[in-house]
Design a protein around this motif. Structure first.
Motif, short mmCIF file in Angstrom:
data_model
loop_
_atom_site.label_atom_id
_atom_site.label_comp_id
_atom_site.label_asym_id
_atom_site.label_seq_id
_atom_site.Cartn_x
_atom_site.Cartn_y
_atom_site.Cartn_z
N TYR A 185 44.11 37.20 42.29
CA TYR A 185 44.56 36.19 43.23
C TYR A 185 43.90 36.41 44.58
O TYR A 185 43.95 37.52 45.13
N VAL A 186 43.24 35.39 45.11
CA VAL A 186 42.58 35.45 46.42
C VAL A 186 43.29 34.47 47.33
O VAL A 186 43.47 33.29 46.98
N THR A 187 43.72 34.93 48.51
CA THR A 187 44.49 34.07 49.42
C THR A 187 43.63 33.13 50.23
O THR A 187 44.13 32.17 50.80
N ASP A 188 42.32 33.37 50.33
CA ASP A 188 41.44 32.51 51.11
C ASP A 188 41.42 31.10 50.53
O ASP A 188 41.41 30.92 49.30
N THR A 189 41.39 30.08 51.41
CA THR A 189 41.46 28.70 50.94
C THR A 189 40.23 28.31 50.14
O THR A 189 40.27 27.43 49.28
N ASN A 190 39.08 28.95 50.44
CA ASN A 190 37.85 28.64 49.69
C ASN A 190 37.63 29.62 48.54
O ASN A 190 36.57 29.67 47.96
N ASN A 191 38.64 30.42 48.26
CA ASN A 191 38.62 31.42 47.18
C ASN A 191 37.66 32.56 47.50
O ASN A 191 38.09 33.66 47.79
N ASN A 192 36.33 32.31 47.50
CA ASN A 192 35.35 33.35 47.83
C ASN A 192 35.54 34.62 47.02
O ASN A 192 35.55 35.73 47.55
N LEU A 193 35.71 34.48 45.71
CA LEU A 193 35.88 35.62 44.83
C LEU A 193 34.60 35.84 44.04
O LEU A 193 34.12 34.94 43.35
N GLU A 194 34.02 37.03 44.17
CA GLU A 194 32.84 37.43 43.41
C GLU A 194 33.30 38.40 42.34
O GLU A 194 33.82 39.47 42.64
N LEU A 195 33.11 38.05 41.06
CA LEU A 195 33.63 38.86 39.97
C LEU A 195 32.85 40.16 39.80
O LEU A 195 33.43 41.23 39.67
N LEU A 196 31.53 40.10 39.78
CA LEU A 196 30.70 41.28 39.51
C LEU A 196 29.63 41.38 40.60
O LEU A 196 28.63 40.67 40.57
N ALA A 197 29.87 42.27 41.57
CA ALA A 197 28.95 42.39 42.71
C ALA A 197 27.59 42.87 42.24
O ALA A 197 27.47 43.80 41.44
N GLU A 198 26.54 42.19 42.73
CA GLU A 198 25.13 42.54 42.49
C GLU A 198 24.73 42.47 41.02
O GLU A 198 23.68 42.94 40.64
N LYS A 199 25.64 41.87 40.17
CA LYS A 199 25.36 41.78 38.72
C LYS A 199 25.03 43.15 38.15
O LYS A 199 24.11 43.33 37.37
N ARG A 200 25.84 44.14 38.55
CA ARG A 200 25.58 45.51 38.11
C ARG A 200 26.67 45.94 37.15
O ARG A 200 27.85 45.94 37.48
N GLY A 201 26.30 46.34 35.93
CA GLY A 201 27.24 46.79 34.91
C GLY A 201 27.70 45.64 34.03
O GLY A 201 27.20 44.51 34.10
N SER A 202 28.70 45.91 33.16
CA SER A 202 29.22 44.92 32.22
C SER A 202 30.71 44.73 32.47
O SER A 202 31.46 45.69 32.52
N LEU A 203 31.15 43.45 32.61
CA LEU A 203 32.54 43.12 32.85
C LEU A 203 33.06 42.30 31.68
O LEU A 203 32.51 41.24 31.37
N LEU A 204 34.09 42.83 30.99
CA LEU A 204 34.71 42.12 29.88
C LEU A 204 36.05 41.57 30.35
O LEU A 204 36.94 42.31 30.76
N LEU A 205 36.22 40.23 30.31
CA LEU A 205 37.45 39.57 30.75
C LEU A 205 38.25 39.18 29.51
O LEU A 205 37.79 38.41 28.67
N ARG A 206 39.51 39.69 29.42
CA ARG A 206 40.38 39.39 28.28
C ARG A 206 41.71 38.89 28.82
O ARG A 206 42.49 39.65 29.38
N ASN A 207 41.98 37.57 28.67
CA ASN A 207 43.27 36.99 29.01
C ASN A 207 43.67 37.29 30.46
O ASN A 207 44.61 38.03 30.74
N ASN A 208 42.93 36.71 31.40
CA ASN A 208 43.19 36.89 32.83
C ASN A 208 43.45 35.55 33.50
O ASN A 208 43.02 34.50 33.02
#
Length: 297
Positions: A18-41
């Protein structure tokens, strides 16, 4: 998230991001470094996978990713103390936790207490809760009584002076002897040129070697001079001694070419030579008359 390298993997399950900013501005994986697995979020809409793809990472949606902008917390304004992060409605679409992880059966209650919760509700608190289980209570410790020992009156014992030990005298340290700096020896330098060169120019611009094989075109030849050893100063530079100057001569103020010695005049005029400014040799006389007609006779 910001992972440390491309070899690191994050398995994110049953989270509320949850990001409180009105424009969201959420970056899931900074610099595209590594592997992120999203399961039921659960995420607010308008997020970015990454802003700048510096590395070769990836994002994989293994389970459901629910995007919703509707307030989901029971205390939507977050103004209670402590913040109430319980869900306003149940989000029972979580997935099972990895078997190697501890089971999720309880949630935290301030301070050091807990209560049961649903394992499949998203977030740290979920929706609804069971009875609060208090944390451990520390048993009070009763200090043991302290028996005060009687204090004996001080006895005036005679004071014995400690023997004085004479410190050994250190041998004097020998002062280092300064090694004299060797005086630079004169060197021979050469200039290849058609016309004779002043010693100062040869010492300032000359080289250490010159031969007829390399210096013969156009009537040129090797001109040499004895120059001070080491670095020398050119004409016009301030100096104190002649050894500092490339010309080998210091006027006392600046380096310059050594003046030519005066040409000595004849000791006496022979018979038939002018005696206007010099005496006639022995046995000859200089007659009186106009200067242009005065010759020894």
């Amino acid at each position: 998230v910001r992972l440390s390298s491309d070899t690191v993997t994050m398995d994110a399950r049953n989270n509320i991001i949850y990001v409180t900013d009105t424009n969201n501005n959420l970056e899931l994986l900074a610099e595209k470094r590594g592997s992120l697995l999203l399961r039921n979020n659960w995420l607010r809409p308008g997020y970015f996978d990454w802003v700048e793809a510096t590395y070769g990472g990836s994002i994989t949606e293994v389970g459901t990713v629910l995007e919703d902008s509707t307030p989901i917390f029971d205390d939507a304004s977050f103004d209670s103390d402590p913040y109430d992060l319980h869900l306003a409605a149940s989000l029972l679409f979580g997935t099972t936790i990895d078997p190697s992880a501890p089971p999720v059966t309880s949630e935290y209650v301030m301070h050091v207490a807990s209560q049961s919760r649903s394992a499949n509700d998203l977030g740290a608190y979920g929706y609804g809760a069971g009875p609060v289980t208090p944390g451990p209570t520390a048993n009070p410790t009763t200090p043991s009584p302290t028996t005060k020992s009687p204090t004996n009156s001080p006895t005036g014992n005679p004071t014995t002076s400690s023997p004085t030990t004479k410190s050994p005298t250190n041998n004097p340290t020998k002062l280092p002897t300064n090694v004299p700096t060797p005086t630079p020896q004169p060197v021979t330098k050469y200039i290849c040129h058609k016309n004779p060169q002043l010693p100062s120019k040869i010492c300032e611009n000359g080289v250490s070697e010159c031969s007829s094989a390399t210096c013969s075109n156009g009537g040129k030849q090797c001109w040499e001079a004895q120059c001070p050893g080491g670095t020398c100063s050119s004409n016009g530079s301030a100096c104190g001694t002649s050894s500092e100057c490339c010309s080998g001569y210091c006027s006392g103020v600046v380096c310059e070419d050594e003046p030519a010695p005066p040409t000595p005049g004849p000791a006496c005029a022979a018979a038939g030579e002018s005696c206007r400014n010099v005496d006639c040799c022995d046995g000859l006389t200089c007659p009186n008359g106009a200067p242009s007609s005065r010759f020894c006779e």
